[in-house]
Write a protein that holds these residues in place. Structure first.
Motif, mmCIF file in Angstrom:
data_model
loop_
_atom_site.group_PDB
_atom_site.id
_atom_site.type_symbol
_atom_site.label_atom_id
_atom_site.label_comp_id
_atom_site.label_asym_id
_atom_site.label_seq_id
_atom_site.Cartn_x
_atom_site.Cartn_y
_atom_site.Cartn_z
ATOM 1 N N GLU A 175 27.438 -37.738 -27.637
ATOM 2 C CA GLU A 175 28.051 -38.780 -28.933
ATOM 3 C C GLU A 175 29.351 -37.877 -29.298
ATOM 4 O OE1 GLU A 175 25.790 -40.488 -32.152
ATOM 5 O OE2 GLU A 175 26.578 -38.860 -33.130
ATOM 6 N N VAL A 177 31.491 -36.518 -27.755
ATOM 7 C CA VAL A 177 32.752 -36.592 -26.776
ATOM 8 C C VAL A 177 32.967 -37.951 -26.376
ATOM 9 C CG1 VAL A 177 32.821 -34.311 -25.676
ATOM 10 C CG2 VAL A 177 31.364 -35.872 -24.860
ATOM 11 N N THR A 178 32.033 -38.906 -26.767
ATOM 12 C CA THR A 178 32.260 -40.496 -26.272
ATOM 13 C C THR A 178 32.446 -41.405 -27.608
ATOM 14 O OG1 THR A 178 29.909 -40.711 -26.464
ATOM 15 C CG2 THR A 178 30.794 -40.003 -24.316
ATOM 16 N N ALA A 179 31.898 -40.995 -28.523
ATOM 17 C CA ALA A 179 32.296 -41.777 -29.986
ATOM 18 C C ALA A 179 33.509 -41.284 -30.579
ATOM 19 C CB ALA A 179 30.919 -41.729 -30.843
ATOM 20 N N PRO A 180 34.125 -42.284 -31.382
ATOM 21 C CA PRO A 180 33.813 -43.693 -31.394
ATOM 22 C C PRO A 180 34.835 -44.598 -30.031
ATOM 23 C CG PRO A 180 35.695 -43.168 -32.985
ATOM 24 C CD PRO A 180 35.251 -41.714 -32.050
ATOM 25 N N PHE A 181 35.644 -43.667 -29.365
ATOM 26 C CA PHE A 181 36.706 -44.639 -28.597
ATOM 27 C C PHE A 181 35.958 -44.823 -27.308
ATOM 28 C CE2 PHE A 181 39.621 -41.850 -31.253
ATOM 29 C CZ PHE A 181 39.977 -42.960 -32.027
ATOM 30 N N LEU A 187 39.401 -39.814 -22.744
ATOM 31 C CA LEU A 187 39.181 -40.069 -24.442
ATOM 32 C C LEU A 187 38.096 -38.963 -24.912
ATOM 33 C CD1 LEU A 187 38.726 -43.829 -24.454
ATOM 34 C CD2 LEU A 187 40.647 -42.808 -25.067
ATOM 35 N N TRP A 188 37.533 -37.948 -23.991
ATOM 36 C CA TRP A 188 36.668 -36.947 -24.624
ATOM 37 C C TRP A 188 37.608 -35.923 -25.711
ATOM 38 C CZ3 TRP A 188 33.895 -35.024 -19.358
ATOM 39 C CH2 TRP A 188 33.185 -36.151 -18.979
ATOM 40 N N ASN A 191 38.012 -38.101 -28.925
ATOM 41 C CA ASN A 191 36.689 -38.138 -29.530
ATOM 42 C C ASN A 191 36.166 -36.761 -30.265
ATOM 43 O OD1 ASN A 191 36.571 -40.912 -29.108
ATOM 44 N ND2 ASN A 191 35.600 -40.604 -26.947
ATOM 45 N N LEU A 194 38.455 -35.949 -33.300
ATOM 46 C CA LEU A 194 38.034 -36.728 -34.632
ATOM 47 C C LEU A 194 36.728 -36.317 -35.057
ATOM 48 C CD1 LEU A 194 38.983 -39.168 -36.120
ATOM 49 C CD2 LEU A 194 37.921 -40.768 -34.523
ATOM 50 N N ASN A 195 35.492 -36.088 -34.135
ATOM 51 C CA ASN A 195 34.221 -35.952 -34.772
ATOM 52 C C ASN A 195 34.186 -34.624 -35.537
ATOM 53 O OD1 ASN A 195 32.616 -37.967 -33.931
ATOM 54 N ND2 ASN A 195 33.015 -37.599 -31.937
ATOM 55 N N HIS A 282 24.952 -44.142 -31.918
ATOM 56 C CA HIS A 282 26.057 -44.835 -31.394
ATOM 57 C C HIS A 282 25.986 -45.344 -30.243
ATOM 58 C CE1 HIS A 282 28.691 -43.761 -34.750
ATOM 59 N NE2 HIS A 282 28.325 -42.321 -34.598
#
Length: 282
Positions: A175, A177-181, A187-188, A191, A194-195, A282
């Motif tokens: 989660e 590295v994969t959320a939210p994009f 995108l890792w 992500n 941002l987390n 998510h």
């Protein structure tokens, strides 16, 4: 005036004296983890024990008959916390709901110490003849950023614990590295960044919000106290200052009761929100 002082303090010295902690050593840098604020520890532990005592007495004296006012107040708090936790925690609330209740009462008690006269602790220490041992005393733990950040870090640890418990270590890392994009490898890093920022922002805002409000309230009480002691600083309008002190002090104390409870409620609600988000997948 400090009991250990041989002369009257001027307004700047008065405020500085009351905003100085009784610490293990003087602070020489912005960040110094070797310093211990003994007054913060003492009053936070004391109010923590008072919280445990209140809840223990409520459980011990609970009756199925006509409840006392004390039991009604505790039952109202329990129902309020339980209702809020139901809407935010999608899972077991066996630990989280009692935690939120304890946090609310504990923070409210720590905040309530701000309603005591600003010179009370200094006077008591002087009467006991301990001024040379305890030169400073700040009795509001939540006006110490170390205390509020300590509580915020505790919530942060619980956020990580429940995230891993509910989603598993692999699920939580996935989660991150994969959320939210999305799960695309490009995108890792965004992500993850941002987390991490979200975790840091939650922790910092939780601690800073409580600290900022209580520190401002403490400072305003000191400024109001100065109104009543203007004659002690060689000013000519001491009577007017005293009248202003009584009026402003009374109005602010009444208003501050709302702030005391509101900040405790906000801290409890954010605790439930953050732990509830840790339960969501998510």
């Amino acid at each position: 005036m400090a009991a250990s002082e041989s002369r009257l303090l001027d307004p700047a010295e008065y405020i500085t004296h009351h905003l100085t902690f009784f610490s293990s050593k003087p602070q020489s840098s912005v960040v110094d983890f070797s310093i211990i604020n003994y007054d913060t520890l003492f009053w936070s532990i004391l109010t923590g024990l008072a919280t445990i005592l209140i809840l223990w007495l409520a459980a011990r004296k609970a009756t199925s008959g006509v409840p006392s006012r004390f039991q009604c107040a505790i039952e109202w708090l329990v129902e309020m916390v339980e209702d809020q936790s139901k809407t935010m925690i999608h899972g077991s609330r066996t630990f989280i709901a009692p935690l939120a209740l304890t946090v609310f009462i504990w923070v409210a008690l720590m905040n309530s110490l701000d309603l005591l006269p600003v010179d009370l602790a200094t006077r008591v220490i002087g009467v006991l003849g301990l001024s040379s041992v305890i030169p400073h005393q700040r009795i509001v733990p939540t006006a110490d950023i170390n205390a509020t950040f300590g509580m915020a870090l505790g919530i942060f640890i619980l956020m990580l614990y429940y995230s891993i418990k509910i989603k598993g270590l692999g699920g939580w890392l996935h989660e991150l590295v994969t959320a939210p994009f999305g799960a695309h490898p490009l995108l890792w890093i965004p992500n993850l960044a941002l987390n991490i920022i979200e975790y840091v922002a939650k922790t910092v805002s939780l601690g800073m919000r409580l600290f900022g409000n209580m520190y401002a309230g403490e400072l305003l009480f000191l400024l109001i106290a100065l109104l009543g002691g203007m004659w002690g600083f060689g000013l000519d309008f001491g009577v007017l200052g005293f009248i202003g002190h009584v009026i402003a002090g009374s109005v602010w104390a009444i208003f501050h009761i709302l702030i005391v409870l509101l900040q405790a409620f906000i801290f409890m609600m954010l605790t439930l929100v953050y732990l509830g988000q840790a339960h969501d997948k998510h």
